[in-house]
Write a protein that holds these residues in place. Structure first.
Motif, PDB file in Angstrom:
ATOM      1  N   SER A 103       0.844  -1.196   0.000  1.00  0.00           N
ATOM      2  CA  SER A 103       0.000   0.000   0.000  1.00  0.00           C
ATOM      3  C   SER A 103       0.875   1.240   0.000  1.00  0.00           C
ATOM      4  CB  SER A 103      -0.947   0.007   1.205  1.00  0.00           C
ATOM      5  OG  SER A 103      -0.211  -0.032   2.421  1.00  0.00           O
ATOM      6  N   MET A 104       0.295   2.374  -0.412  1.00  0.00           N
ATOM      7  CA  MET A 104       1.065   3.604  -0.542  1.00  0.00           C
ATOM      8  C   MET A 104       0.162   4.808  -0.306  1.00  0.00           C
ATOM      9  SD  MET A 104       3.263   4.935  -3.856  1.00  0.00           S
ATOM     10  CE  MET A 104       4.149   6.494  -3.824  1.00  0.00           C
ATOM     11  N   ALA A 105       0.737   5.888   0.195  1.00  0.00           N
ATOM     12  CA  ALA A 105       0.008   7.141   0.375  1.00  0.00           C
ATOM     13  C   ALA A 105       0.959   8.310   0.189  1.00  0.00           C
ATOM     14  CB  ALA A 105      -0.643   7.195   1.747  1.00  0.00           C
ATOM     15  N   LEU A 106       0.404   9.442  -0.255  1.00  0.00           N
ATOM     16  CA  LEU A 106       1.142  10.695  -0.386  1.00  0.00           C
ATOM     17  C   LEU A 106       0.515  11.735   0.531  1.00  0.00           C
ATOM     18  CD1 LEU A 106       1.489  10.915  -4.278  1.00  0.00           C
ATOM     19  CD2 LEU A 106       3.186  10.039  -2.659  1.00  0.00           C
ATOM     20  N   LEU A 107       1.339  12.598   1.105  1.00  0.00           N
ATOM     21  CA  LEU A 107       0.849  13.667   1.977  1.00  0.00           C
ATOM     22  C   LEU A 107       1.499  14.986   1.583  1.00  0.00           C
ATOM     23  CD1 LEU A 107      -0.668  14.706   4.510  1.00  0.00           C
ATOM     24  CD2 LEU A 107       1.383  14.116   5.832  1.00  0.00           C
ATOM     25  N   ALA A 108       0.682  15.948   1.202  1.00  0.00           N
ATOM     26  CA  ALA A 108       1.144  17.320   0.961  1.00  0.00           C
ATOM     27  C   ALA A 108       0.698  18.160   2.146  1.00  0.00           C
ATOM     28  CB  ALA A 108       0.554  17.863  -0.331  1.00  0.00           C
ATOM     29  N   GLU A 109       1.635  18.887   2.757  1.00  0.00           N
ATOM     30  CA  GLU A 109       1.329  19.562   4.013  1.00  0.00           C
ATOM     31  C   GLU A 109       2.019  20.916   4.110  1.00  0.00           C
ATOM     32  OE1 GLU A 109       1.020  18.050   8.554  1.00  0.00           O
ATOM     33  OE2 GLU A 109       2.984  17.853   7.614  1.00  0.00           O
ATOM     34  N   ALA A 110       1.362  21.812   4.795  1.00  0.00           N
ATOM     35  CA  ALA A 110       1.949  23.107   5.119  1.00  0.00           C
ATOM     36  C   ALA A 110       1.828  23.325   6.615  1.00  0.00           C
ATOM     37  CB  ALA A 110       1.238  24.232   4.369  1.00  0.00           C
ATOM     38  N   VAL A 111       2.956  23.606   7.275  1.00  0.00           N
ATOM     39  CA  VAL A 111       2.970  23.964   8.691  1.00  0.00           C
ATOM     40  C   VAL A 111       3.104  25.479   8.758  1.00  0.00           C
ATOM     41  CG1 VAL A 111       4.122  23.680  10.911  1.00  0.00           C
ATOM     42  CG2 VAL A 111       4.053  21.769   9.296  1.00  0.00           C
ATOM     43  N   ILE A 112       2.076  26.144   9.251  1.00  0.00           N
ATOM     44  CA  ILE A 112       2.028  27.603   9.261  1.00  0.00           C
ATOM     45  C   ILE A 112       2.542  28.120  10.602  1.00  0.00           C
ATOM     46  CG2 ILE A 112       0.589  29.611   8.831  1.00  0.00           C
ATOM     47  CD1 ILE A 112       0.770  27.602   6.521  1.00  0.00           C
ATOM     48  N   ALA A 113       3.550  28.978  10.551  1.00  0.00           N
ATOM     49  CA  ALA A 113       4.222  29.464  11.765  1.00  0.00           C
ATOM     50  C   ALA A 113       3.374  30.531  12.462  1.00  0.00           C
ATOM     51  CB  ALA A 113       5.604  30.012  11.417  1.00  0.00           C
ATOM     52  N   THR A 114       2.306  30.079  13.095  1.00  0.00           N
ATOM     53  CA  THR A 114       1.396  30.977  13.808  1.00  0.00           C
ATOM     54  C   THR A 114       1.621  30.958  15.316  1.00  0.00           C
ATOM     55  OG1 THR A 114      -0.249  29.205  13.905  1.00  0.00           O
ATOM     56  CG2 THR A 114      -0.396  30.744  12.049  1.00  0.00           C
ATOM     57  N   GLY A 115       2.535  30.106  15.781  1.00  0.00           N
ATOM     58  CA  GLY A 115       2.732  29.936  17.219  1.00  0.00           C
ATOM     59  C   GLY A 115       3.477  31.083  17.870  1.00  0.00           C
ATOM     60  N   ASN A 116       3.491  31.064  19.189  1.00  0.00           N
ATOM     61  CA  ASN A 116       4.214  32.076  19.958  1.00  0.00           C
ATOM     62  C   ASN A 116       5.716  31.843  19.887  1.00  0.00           C
ATOM     63  OD1 ASN A 116       1.579  31.618  22.268  1.00  0.00           O
ATOM     64  ND2 ASN A 116       1.796  33.393  20.953  1.00  0.00           N
ATOM     65  N   GLN A 117       6.482  32.888  20.133  1.00  0.00           N
ATOM     66  CA  GLN A 117       7.936  32.787  20.106  1.00  0.00           C
ATOM     67  C   GLN A 117       8.407  31.737  21.104  1.00  0.00           C
ATOM     68  OE1 GLN A 117       9.941  36.494  20.795  1.00  0.00           O
ATOM     69  NE2 GLN A 117      11.970  35.662  20.352  1.00  0.00           N
ATOM     70  N   GLY A 118       9.315  30.901  20.659  1.00  0.00           N
ATOM     71  CA  GLY A 118       9.809  29.824  21.498  1.00  0.00           C
ATOM     72  C   GLY A 118       9.045  28.532  21.324  1.00  0.00           C
ATOM     73  N   PHE A 119       7.867  28.596  20.678  1.00  0.00           N
ATOM     74  CA  PHE A 119       7.048  27.409  20.458  1.00  0.00           C
ATOM     75  C   PHE A 119       6.636  27.289  18.993  1.00  0.00           C
ATOM     76  CE2 PHE A 119       6.420  28.854  24.814  1.00  0.00           C
ATOM     77  CZ  PHE A 119       6.759  27.710  25.526  1.00  0.00           C
ATOM     78  N   SER A 120       7.359  27.969  18.120  1.00  0.00           N
ATOM     79  CA  SER A 120       7.038  28.009  16.699  1.00  0.00           C
ATOM     80  C   SER A 120       8.267  27.659  15.873  1.00  0.00           C
ATOM     81  CB  SER A 120       6.542  29.408  16.313  1.00  0.00           C
ATOM     82  OG  SER A 120       6.416  29.545  14.922  1.00  0.00           O
ATOM     83  N   ASN A 121       8.031  27.196  14.643  1.00  0.00           N
ATOM     84  CA  ASN A 121       9.124  26.960  13.701  1.00  0.00           C
ATOM     85  C   ASN A 121       9.654  28.261  13.104  1.00  0.00           C
ATOM     86  OD1 ASN A 121       9.307  23.915  13.463  1.00  0.00           O
ATOM     87  ND2 ASN A 121       7.130  24.223  13.064  1.00  0.00           N
ATOM     88  N   GLU A 122       8.993  29.381  13.403  1.00  0.00           N
ATOM     89  CA  GLU A 122       9.383  30.728  12.990  1.00  0.00           C
ATOM     90  C   GLU A 122       9.126  31.014  11.510  1.00  0.00           C
ATOM     91  OE1 GLU A 122      13.365  31.468  14.207  1.00  0.00           O
ATOM     92  OE2 GLU A 122      12.905  31.294  16.364  1.00  0.00           O
ATOM     93  N   GLU A 123       9.331  30.031  10.631  1.00  0.00           N
ATOM     94  CA  GLU A 123       9.021  30.185   9.205  1.00  0.00           C
ATOM     95  C   GLU A 123       8.143  29.008   8.777  1.00  0.00           C
ATOM     96  OE1 GLU A 123       9.772  32.688   7.341  1.00  0.00           O
ATOM     97  OE2 GLU A 123      11.246  33.737   8.599  1.00  0.00           O
ATOM     98  N   ASP A 124       7.244  29.264   7.815  1.00  0.00           N
ATOM     99  CA  ASP A 124       6.370  28.204   7.321  1.00  0.00           C
ATOM    100  C   ASP A 124       7.194  27.060   6.723  1.00  0.00           C
ATOM    101  OD1 ASP A 124       4.367  29.931   8.033  1.00  0.00           O
ATOM    102  OD2 ASP A 124       3.872  30.530   5.968  1.00  0.00           O
ATOM    103  N   ILE A 125       6.660  25.832   6.867  1.00  0.00           N
ATOM    104  CA  ILE A 125       7.302  24.644   6.296  1.00  0.00           C
ATOM    105  C   ILE A 125       6.336  24.003   5.306  1.00  0.00           C
ATOM    106  CG2 ILE A 125       8.285  22.374   6.757  1.00  0.00           C
ATOM    107  CD1 ILE A 125       8.954  23.313   9.561  1.00  0.00           C
ATOM    108  N   TYR A 126       6.801  23.750   4.074  1.00  0.00           N
ATOM    109  CA  TYR A 126       6.001  23.077   3.059  1.00  0.00           C
ATOM    110  C   TYR A 126       6.663  21.732   2.750  1.00  0.00           C
ATOM    111  CZ  TYR A 126       4.265  27.821   2.610  1.00  0.00           C
ATOM    112  OH  TYR A 126       3.744  29.061   2.890  1.00  0.00           O
ATOM    113  N   SER A 127       5.863  20.676   2.716  1.00  0.00           N
ATOM    114  CA  SER A 127       6.460  19.353   2.556  1.00  0.00           C
ATOM    115  C   SER A 127       5.608  18.455   1.669  1.00  0.00           C
ATOM    116  CB  SER A 127       6.656  18.688   3.921  1.00  0.00           C
ATOM    117  OG  SER A 127       5.402  18.419   4.534  1.00  0.00           O
TER     118      SER A 127
END
Length: 251
Positions: A124-148
């Protein structure tokens, strides 16, 4: 990557392949997701209770707790929408002899997962397209959006053993990273199952990173799963550990 599960560690590996209604599998715990999608008209809620990470470098150390969550719902028979949140977080640290505590909210994510029909009962196989949006507070965020873009391929060796390989390609602020996660999943009893995984990651202009993780899942019934997992990073002399408890529901 300093923790075994980032930002969501949102990657591929294959968590539990425990089969539920309509061959559905929860994505908790682990570094990635299963190759199945949520049935149309149903909602999966996967909640950390919480997840914990600990890092130590020399005399400096930090402990972070966060109640991460993921909502999944089927759009078609092979496509699902995912909404995630790293949740409320709390940290306690000691840096250069100064102790501090902080709390805040983490980033959110949105993704589409597509199951690929390989016309094979075992593969079996699956694909995942995702965006992590840096909306969190300082110290708890990736600081920049991540697209994967991630892919997971699983092979059901027999009724007790499943193997999978996960690949994740991500882009953040102009830099690329790749992650690979081979995983072994095993059924212990009708209700108990477990997994073990190896995580490899290489980010642009960064050293290679490695981690190990393992966990167990308990199927309370066809629609509720409990889980527990631990992990350790294998990078240099610094110490980095993760652990977590979670519960998942299918409505």
């Amino acid at each position: 990557m300093t923790t075994l599960k980032t930002l969501g560690f949102v990657v591929l590996a294959g968590a539990s392949m425990q089969v539920f209604a309509a061959d559905f599998a929860f994505d908790r715990p682990g570094t990635g997701f299963s190759t199945s999608t949520t049935p149309v008209g149903q909602l999966a809620w996967e909640q950390g209770l919480p997840s914990v990470s600990y890092q130590q470098s020399g005399d400096d150390h930090a402990t972070t707790l966060n109640a991460d969550m993921l909502l999944r719902t089927g759009l078609t028979d092979s496509l699902e929408l995912q909404l995630g949140w790293q949740g409320p977080s709390w940290s306690k640290s000691k840096l250069d002899g100064v102790k501090s505590e902080d709390d805040g909210l983490g980033d959110i994510s949105i993704g589409l997962k597509k199951a690929i029909d390989l016309d094979d009962e075992r593969l079996s196989m699956a694909l995942l397209a995702e965006a992590v949006i840096a909306t969190g507070n300082q110290g708890f965020s990736n600081e920049e959006d991540i697209y994967s873009l991630s892919s997971a391929v699983a092979y059901q060796y027999n009724d007790l053993i499943n193997t999978s390989i996960t690949m994740r390609y991500e882009w953040q602020d102009g830099d690329w990273a790749v992650q690979a996660v081979p995983t072994l999943e095993y059924q212990v009893t009708d209700k108990w199952s477990g997994f073990s995984e190896f995580v490899y990651r290489k980010a642009e202009s960064q050293d290679y990173e490695y981690a190990l993780g393992t966990g167990v899942m308990y199927a309370l019934n066809d629609r509720v799963q409990l889980d527990a997992s631990v992990g350790v990073d294998l990078n240099g002399t610094d110490r980095s550990y993760t652990s977590g408890l979670g519960v998942s529901f299918l409505f």
